[in-house]
Scaffold this motif. Sequence first.
Motif: not given
Length: 350
Positions: A70-77, A95-99, A101-103
């Motif tokens: 679901l996450v489309t942005q790069p993440l640190t560990q 989680f899939s409908k939460s702010q 994840l949107r942010r």
Amino acid sequence: MTNAISAHGLALIQELEGFQAEPKQLPTGGWVVGYSHVRTEQPGEAVNENEAIELLTGDLATFETLVNTLVTQPLTQTQFDALVSFAFSVGSEAFSKSQVLRRVNANDYLAAACAMEAWRKSDVGGELAIIDSLVCRRAAEKALFLKQLPYAAAPSVFVRPQLDHAAMILGAPVAYTPAPEVGTIAPQQPKQEAAQRLTEILSSEPATEALLLTQVIADEAVEQDGEITTAHAKPVARLDFEPPIAPRCSKPVDKKSLFSKFQFKNEQTVGEVVMPASKAMSAESLGLAALMLCGLGLTGTAVSLLITGVGDVADYAGAAALGTPGIAGVLMAAYGLWRSPRAKPALVQA
């Protein structure tokens, strides 16, 4: 790139979830054992910590896949570890409908971390309450999420903090509810359907059931103005706002008694003084007028807030919150007054 939970993230989740060696029943059914591992069929045997860690690792695999998908942005560990812990806590659907994840997907990591703090309530005995353990867990996940996020130094003597009114809306609660111990809440009983409950009540009271199923029509039932009048059912008076004009009377009309001869279709006697429709509608008109005054008051308050405020976001938000229902109330009241029917009384022969 596919991320995986780190040893530090796994240790944090173990600490936040707590270890249960013996299976304990859940209120929603099933049994929990180890680190929030759920058994649905049977309680099963007790587990040690190594077995519990293996069960937890298998349960977290689903949420690792969820976050990676679901996450489309790069993440640190640390960000990935915090999101897995958060998703494991609130559940996949939430989680899939939460702010949060949107942010994250909007590349707004600070807002995503702040959005975690809203998930601090849980159902305790059928009521939502702020749980102290959830407040602490959200703070730990937020700190972990922001741990590797770069930020610039801000000397306090130069950047002196001011109160954020928007943050006060979330604010600190009046009271916290301690997290209930696992196994102390009884399983929920299935709710009966309304029809089944009604059937049980009627079967326990035969007299009531017989009365409800009996249709009584009196012998003296007569039809009057298209309605059947019986001892068990009286016609409901209807106010006709456009009654027909009564036939002209051959006798001269006495002007002194002119206004004492008003009669409407829903009355059964002639020559009585009845309440005009204007009085019958006065309560509705007063209600609409009160609604209009309330709407004008809200609108005036909103305008005053815009004029006298400092012009920040809180002022605009408050003005919008007051002005929108105020304008809506004025429009609805005006429309209701415009559409209000007006009775036309008829003269009938005495």
